[in-house]
Design a protein around this motif. Structure first.
Motif, PDB file in Angstrom:
ATOM      1  N   LEU A  45       0.833  -1.204   0.000  1.00 27.73           N
ATOM      2  CA  LEU A  45       0.000   0.000   0.000  1.00 27.73           C
ATOM      3  C   LEU A  45       0.870   1.257   0.000  1.00 27.73           C
ATOM      4  O   LEU A  45       0.551   2.248  -0.660  1.00 27.73           O
ATOM      5  N   GLY A  46       1.963   1.214   0.741  1.00 23.11           N
ATOM      6  CA  GLY A  46       2.886   2.359   0.728  1.00 23.11           C
ATOM      7  C   GLY A  46       3.440   2.587  -0.658  1.00 23.11           C
ATOM      8  O   GLY A  46       3.526   3.725  -1.139  1.00 23.11           O
ATOM      9  N   ALA A  47       3.804   1.495  -1.334  1.00 27.85           N
ATOM     10  CA  ALA A  47       4.325   1.613  -2.696  1.00 27.85           C
ATOM     11  C   ALA A  47       3.245   2.138  -3.629  1.00 27.85           C
ATOM     12  O   ALA A  47       3.516   2.964  -4.511  1.00 27.85           O
ATOM     13  N   ALA A  48       1.981   1.696  -3.397  1.00 25.06           N
ATOM     14  CA  ALA A  48       0.883   2.182  -4.232  1.00 25.06           C
ATOM     15  C   ALA A  48       0.681   3.682  -4.014  1.00 25.06           C
ATOM     16  O   ALA A  48       0.451   4.432  -4.971  1.00 25.06           O
ATOM     17  N   GLY A  49       0.777   4.118  -2.766  1.00 22.56           N
ATOM     18  CA  GLY A  49       0.644   5.545  -2.478  1.00 22.56           C
ATOM     19  C   GLY A  49       1.745   6.345  -3.161  1.00 22.56           C
ATOM     20  O   GLY A  49       1.492   7.389  -3.777  1.00 22.56           O
ATOM     21  N   ALA A  50       2.979   5.842  -3.059  1.00 21.10           N
ATOM     22  CA  ALA A  50       4.106   6.541  -3.686  1.00 21.10           C
ATOM     23  C   ALA A  50       3.908   6.597  -5.190  1.00 21.10           C
ATOM     24  O   ALA A  50       4.150   7.629  -5.826  1.00 21.10           O
ATOM     25  N   PHE A  51       3.410   5.493  -5.765  1.00 20.44           N
ATOM     26  CA  PHE A  51       3.158   5.462  -7.212  1.00 20.44           C
ATOM     27  C   PHE A  51       2.128   6.529  -7.586  1.00 20.44           C
ATOM     28  O   PHE A  51       2.302   7.272  -8.554  1.00 20.44           O
ATOM     29  N   THR A  52       1.059   6.623  -6.791  1.00 22.23           N
ATOM     30  CA  THR A  52       0.025   7.622  -7.066  1.00 22.23           C
ATOM     31  C   THR A  52       0.607   9.033  -7.027  1.00 22.23           C
ATOM     32  O   THR A  52       0.298   9.879  -7.849  1.00 22.23           O
TER      33      THR A  52
ATOM     34  N   THR C 185       3.699   5.736 -21.549  1.00 16.01           N
ATOM     35  CA  THR C 185       3.192   4.390 -21.258  1.00 16.01           C
ATOM     36  C   THR C 185       4.266   3.528 -20.613  1.00 16.01           C
ATOM     37  O   THR C 185       4.052   2.953 -19.543  1.00 16.01           O
ATOM     38  N   THR C 186       5.422   3.464 -21.264  1.00  7.13           N
ATOM     39  CA  THR C 186       6.458   2.590 -20.708  1.00  7.13           C
ATOM     40  C   THR C 186       6.930   3.124 -19.357  1.00  7.13           C
ATOM     41  O   THR C 186       7.211   2.359 -18.445  1.00  7.13           O
ATOM     42  N   LEU C 187       6.968   4.460 -19.234  1.00  7.48           N
ATOM     43  CA  LEU C 187       7.408   5.038 -17.956  1.00  7.48           C
ATOM     44  C   LEU C 187       6.423   4.683 -16.837  1.00  7.48           C
ATOM     45  O   LEU C 187       6.820   4.291 -15.742  1.00  7.48           O
ATOM     46  N   THR C 188       5.119   4.783 -17.126  1.00  8.72           N
ATOM     47  CA  THR C 188       4.117   4.456 -16.105  1.00  8.72           C
ATOM     48  C   THR C 188       4.190   2.976 -15.730  1.00  8.72           C
ATOM     49  O   THR C 188       4.211   2.633 -14.538  1.00  8.72           O
ATOM     50  N   ALA C 189       4.245   2.115 -16.748  1.00  8.33           N
ATOM     51  CA  ALA C 189       4.277   0.679 -16.457  1.00  8.33           C
ATOM     52  C   ALA C 189       5.555   0.317 -15.703  1.00  8.33           C
ATOM     53  O   ALA C 189       5.521  -0.436 -14.727  1.00  8.33           O
ATOM     54  N   ALA C 190       6.688   0.893 -16.130  1.00  7.75           N
ATOM     55  CA  ALA C 190       7.945   0.589 -15.462  1.00  7.75           C
ATOM     56  C   ALA C 190       7.912   1.076 -14.015  1.00  7.75           C
ATOM     57  O   ALA C 190       8.377   0.395 -13.098  1.00  7.75           O
ATOM     58  N   THR C 191       7.332   2.251 -13.789  1.00  5.33           N
ATOM     59  CA  THR C 191       7.271   2.786 -12.426  1.00  5.33           C
ATOM     60  C   THR C 191       6.399   1.905 -11.540  1.00  5.33           C
ATOM     61  O   THR C 191       6.744   1.632 -10.388  1.00  5.33           O
ATOM     62  N   LEU C 192       5.277   1.452 -12.082  1.00  8.25           N
ATOM     63  CA  LEU C 192       4.390   0.609 -11.288  1.00  8.25           C
ATOM     64  C   LEU C 192       5.080  -0.714 -10.926  1.00  8.25           C
ATOM     65  O   LEU C 192       5.053  -1.137  -9.766  1.00  8.25           O
ATOM     66  N   THR C 193       5.745  -1.352 -11.893  1.00 11.10           N
ATOM     67  CA  THR C 193       6.395  -2.619 -11.567  1.00 11.10           C
ATOM     68  C   THR C 193       7.542  -2.378 -10.586  1.00 11.10           C
ATOM     69  O   THR C 193       7.788  -3.183  -9.703  1.00 11.10           O
ATOM     70  N   ARG C 194       8.240  -1.238 -10.732  1.00 13.51           N
ATOM     71  CA  ARG C 194       9.293  -0.943  -9.762  1.00 13.51           C
ATOM     72  C   ARG C 194       8.730  -0.751  -8.371  1.00 13.51           C
ATOM     73  O   ARG C 194       9.328  -1.155  -7.381  1.00 13.51           O
ATOM     74  N   ALA C 195       7.554  -0.108  -8.290  1.00 13.28           N
ATOM     75  CA  ALA C 195       6.934   0.113  -6.987  1.00 13.28           C
ATOM     76  C   ALA C 195       6.627  -1.237  -6.330  1.00 13.28           C
ATOM     77  O   ALA C 195       6.916  -1.448  -5.148  1.00 13.28           O
ATOM     78  N   PHE C 196       6.062  -2.167  -7.112  1.00 14.42           N
ATOM     79  CA  PHE C 196       5.778  -3.502  -6.573  1.00 14.42           C
ATOM     80  C   PHE C 196       7.065  -4.193  -6.132  1.00 14.42           C
ATOM     81  O   PHE C 196       7.158  -4.766  -5.042  1.00 14.42           O
ATOM     82  N   ASP C 197       8.073  -4.107  -6.997  1.00 13.72           N
ATOM     83  CA  ASP C 197       9.346  -4.750  -6.726  1.00 13.72           C
ATOM     84  C   ASP C 197       9.976  -4.193  -5.443  1.00 13.72           C
ATOM     85  O   ASP C 197      10.453  -4.933  -4.589  1.00 13.72           O
ATOM     86  N   ARG C 198       9.941  -2.859  -5.320  1.00 17.08           N
ATOM     87  CA  ARG C 198      10.477  -2.198  -4.127  1.00 17.08           C
ATOM     88  C   ARG C 198       9.802  -2.732  -2.874  1.00 17.08           C
ATOM     89  O   ARG C 198      10.443  -3.000  -1.871  1.00 17.08           O
ATOM     90  N   SER C 199       8.459  -2.847  -2.932  1.00 17.93           N
ATOM     91  CA  SER C 199       7.739  -3.237  -1.723  1.00 17.93           C
ATOM     92  C   SER C 199       8.102  -4.669  -1.343  1.00 17.93           C
ATOM     93  O   SER C 199       8.259  -4.980  -0.166  1.00 17.93           O
TER      94      SER C 199
END
Lengths: 217, 271, 248, 271
Positions: A45-52, C185-199
């Motif tokens: 959820l923290g990562a989702a918030g940061a993404f937003t 598009t690629t920037l958004t998708a890459a950022t989202l997967t990085r966010a998941f990966d980070r978590s």
């Protein structure tokens, strides 16, 4: 499109805060429950918030040639559901107010209502409706992102129009003015954001199918 | 296309800050290899970002192959056909799902036809010894492979100058050798190469010339001279390359040794 | 994207030692005064007090303040113009009247006073101090934890977005509208997967340090100061008295 | 507390995959320094993650200070008091924007009182020469500083064993020296240190013993012996440390040199 601090009279500020509060409290309950069941979801959820938050650092093509940015509330609503987005959106709006002086504290309620409540619910509703009508997934995503963007901007215009009625045209006149001024930039942007969403999901389906299925998509 | 670099009087300061670069001059001949050395905070990455056009210098000029870099839309676009920068972390440069897609990103934006794009990709992947990776998803590659694919993405644009920030950092010895072998092929193909590095041993072994950055100023010269000079090393907070330290202790002339192999050869009983 | 100016200011602020609660009282007190008191001179007084405290005892560097003000300024100007312009009484076309100008001026004054007051809190209090304070004030732990992680990770993601965007720009990724959409598009998708990966990676990292569901740390206590609170209340009373006694 | 490591017959395979580690034995005395060397894909990071308890071995046992690691909740909790792993990317371990809060996380989880937690934080930051960073936000720190803070977060739990994956990778020479100086202080304080690295020169200079991983198997021994052994170097795809290469060429005994300083001393005219 955030309403700046000082833009709303005290009564309006209070009313919008009261209107937004139940959604945020409900979302907070969801977050608390989710975290109790799966402690590690804090991190997601923290990562989702940061993404937003950082979505606003992404450039979208625009008609005028100047750069504009996605609002991201529709994307968040499809990925994380509206109740959670109410909380994440409120956190992000608070951070934007305190880190970027973008928005405000007394206008936080109004901004949360348009961007973290109406936008996500409209977007998510459109997405579900499209799927129920048997339309393809990309159509649902396009509808979710573009309509959540548009509805956010309509609500913001109404909030500003109510607060600053036109001396001659009244509330309707001023709402129309605000809608008119932002329509030029906002309608193409809504289309661009919808298109972005479709393309992003196409990429995600290839590079992150596991993540998508864990989010129930 | 000529890959000559001429930097004159380059200065840079962030708004409200002290100068980071001060009247930097730099001259690199077409097809030669320059290593840029300097401690953290010496202005090295600022210099690279000025060269790439990402930062706008507060003074001076950058001329590549006779064309002065101008910070207009069209000027930057042209400049990016001539010069490409590869940063340290390959993940910052790999954003597409598959290797071929990623490498084709630049050529597609250059407006080439599909066939030309395909040819450029094949050529770049071949130069980087990464042809076998073309159909793999980027996130499944090892660090060294990602690094090579990131370089291929820049090479596919056929720049006459390639600027690389720490191309061997974080690689294990085998992957490091593959990276330097790829640079050798690019050198053989006539590309002007600029490499920023912390590694004095690598700089001595690899570069035709080096530029040492100290507090925003540059001293350019021959590797064996500058890296053997006490004053330069001390002010730039660099250590002497070990082959030069050993050569000095054994009384060998510094310009006869540049790497382990040449030192060992000089030491060999037959020599 | 460089670090937000207000964030840089907050972490370096000498006012960090003051209790976040005290500063919230001060800042919110000023915001509300500007909103409820007669706009002249209350808005002016509030602006002066907020800027004076930031630049004076708060020792916020002026260049950071200028940088921070650039963002909200654009919106405030746009909104003010919208209010200043009204419909002609015959309903055809826009015009400007004394009343609409007066409304616009008043809103402008409110916005400047309010934004300055919020910036006073933002420029002197790092987010982690505010979150620790919110935790003590009974905001649910889970929400504070999520907010804290959001704050930490947004800098990690911002850095990576900035680098990826620079790399895309260098490879002509923003030269045409089509290229821009592809890059976004690629920037958004890459950022989202990085966010998941980070978590995921952070979860593994924290597990090694005994993370079992509770994210508690030792937060610095910054005790409330009676002097600070008393001075705040006195100042707010003075602003109110002057504004009520001498409305323009 | 004893920081002796005894690994016997350790095996690991991902479900359905081939064995990554096969019957690994390892023995490290309390307070000594072990460098783990191996090319990419040799099983190095799998070994580290088995040691930390993050992966559950498919066979064999891990005993730290006489206590066998058990993969129960309580067993893992105890194990973390004894052994801490620091991964390569500090952002994987730093979850808080406040340095002091981040370092306090482990001790708070250990159930210590506020005063004890504070003392542990101060001690850890001091050992890592990071006291001046305590009030700075994580996102303003350099890579090297973040790396030291991440180590401090583990050190604050007072483990008797510290396992570090590439602690100097990506650091410039100055930051690398600060990191090794911090490890020297931890060594002086009696902590058992295990470091995974690609850098054979660093391993020779730093370690009391080394373990070379080749395709899931381990050979343990003295650095000057193993790193001078042609067979070991070839199968593990490692290069010979340059000081050993030079010493061999000059006929110096390998165990007299371990770094540049000792080599130069051995070469000095007076020696």
């Amino acid at each position: 499109m955030h309403i700046a601090e000082g833009y709303l009279p005290p009564l309006h500020a209070a009313a919008w805060t009261v209107a937004a509060a139940p959604f945020v409290v409900h979302g907070a309950r969801c977050v608390v429950r989710e975290v109790r069941e799966r402690p590690e979801s804090r991190l997601l959820l923290g990562a989702a918030g940061a993404f937003t938050f950082v979505l606003s650092a992404i450039k979208l093509p625009s008609v005028t040639g100047s750069s504009s940015h996605p609002t991201g509330t529709g994307l968040g609503a499809v990925l994380f559901r509206p109740p959670v987005m109410a909380v994440l959106g409120a956190i992000v709006l608070l951070f934007q107010a305190l880190l970027l002086a973008h928005g405000g504290i007394t206008t936080l309620g109004a901004n949360v209502f348009s961007m973290a409540v109406v936008g996500p619910w409209v977007g998510y509703g459109a997405y579900r409706a499209c799927l129920r009508l048997g339309l393809a997934f990309p159509v649902g995503v396009f509808a979710a992102l573009s309509l959540s963007d548009l509805s956010t901007y309509v609500v913001t215009s109404v909030q500003l129009g109510l607060a600053h009625p036109d001396p001659t045209g009244g509330v309707l006149g001023s709402v129309g003015e605000f809608l008119g001024i932002f329509a030029l930039t906002q309608i193409p942007l809504a289309v661009a954001e919808g298109l972005l969403g479709v393309l992003v999901f196409r990429v995600l389906a290839r590079i992150a199918p596991d993540e998508l299925s864990s989010l129930g998509l | 296309m000529s890959g000559e670099i001429e930097v004159t009087g380059l200065s840079f300061a962030y708004t409200g800050g002290p100068p980071v670069l001060h009247q930097v001059d730099l001259k690199v001949a077409t097809g030669s290899r320059l290593a840029v050395l300097g401690a953290n905070g010496s202005g090295k990455s600022t210099l690279l970002r000025c060269l790439s056009g990402a930062l706008r210098p507060t003074g001076g000029q950058i001329v590549i192959g006779g064309n002065e870099l101008s910070h207009t839309r069209a000027g930057l676009r042209e400049h990016r056909h001539r010069l490409q920068l590869i940063t340290q972390d390959p993940d910052d440069q790999l954003f597409s799902a598959s290797v071929r897609e990623d490498v084709s990103f630049g050529p597609v934006n250059q407006g080439l036809t599909d066939d030309e794009v395909r040819a450029r990709c094949d050529e770049a992947l071949d130069l980087l010894a990464a042809t076998h990776l073309a159909e793999r998803p980027t996130h499944q590659l090892s660090f060294g492979e990602r690094k090579r694919v990131a370089i291929a993405g820049a090479v596919a644009m056929r720049p006459s100058v390639l600027v690389l920030d720490e191309p061997t950092a974080g690689l294990d010895p085998a992957a490091g050798q593959e990276a330097t072998a790829a640079l050798d092929r690019l050198h053989a193909a006539g590309t002007t190469l600029v490499m920023a590095t912390h590694d004095v041993d690598l700089a001595l072994a690899w570069a035709d010339e080096i530029a040492v950055l100290t507090a925003g100023s540059v001293t350019q010269g021959a590797p064996a001279v500058l890296l053997d000079d006490d004053h330069t090393l001390a002010t730039a907070r660099l250590r002497r390359p070990w082959v030069l330290a050993v050569a000095a202790r054994l009384g060998l002339p510094p310009d006869t040794v540049r790497d382990e192999a040449s030192l060992l050869a000089a030491l060999s009983p037959g020599a | 994207m460089s670090a937000p100016a207000l964030d840089v200011a907050a972490w370096a602020s000498p006012w960090r030692r003051h209790s976040p609660g005290d500063k919230v009282l001060l800042s919110l007190g000023l915001v509300i005064s500007a909103l409820v008191l007669p706009p002249w001179p209350a808005s002016l007084l509030v602006t002066l007090v907020a800027l004076g405290l930031m630049l004076g005892p708060g020792r916020t560097p002026a260049h950071l303040l200028r940088r921070a003000a650039r963002g909200p300024a654009a919106f405030i100007v746009l909104g003010t113009v919208t209010i200043a312009i009204t419909w002609r009484t015959d309903g055809f076309g826009p015009t400007v009247t004394d009343e609409s100008l007066g409304n616009a001026a008043q809103t402008l004054a409110h916005a400047i006073a309010g934004t300055s007051s919020v910036m006073l809190l933002a420029a002197t209090t790092p987010m982690t101090d505010l979150l620790a304070w919110a935790r003590r004030r009974g905001v649910p732990e889970a929400v504070v934890d999520v907010a804290g992680l959001t704050y930490r990770l947004l800098f990690v993601l911002l850095e990576s977005i900035g680098e990826v965007r620079a790399a895309q720009t260098a490879r002509l990724g923003y030269t045409t509208r089509r290229a821009t959409l592809r890059s976004a598009t690629t920037l958004t998708a890459a950022t989202l997967t990085r966010a998941f990966d980070r978590s995921r990676r952070l979860e593994a990292g924290l597990a090694g340090r005994g993370f079992e569901g509770v994210m508690r740390t030792l937060a610095d206590q910054r005790p409330s100061s009676r002097t600070f609170v008393a001075a705040t209340l006195a100042m707010l009373a003075a602003v109110s008295a002057i504004s009520l006694a001498l409305p323009w």
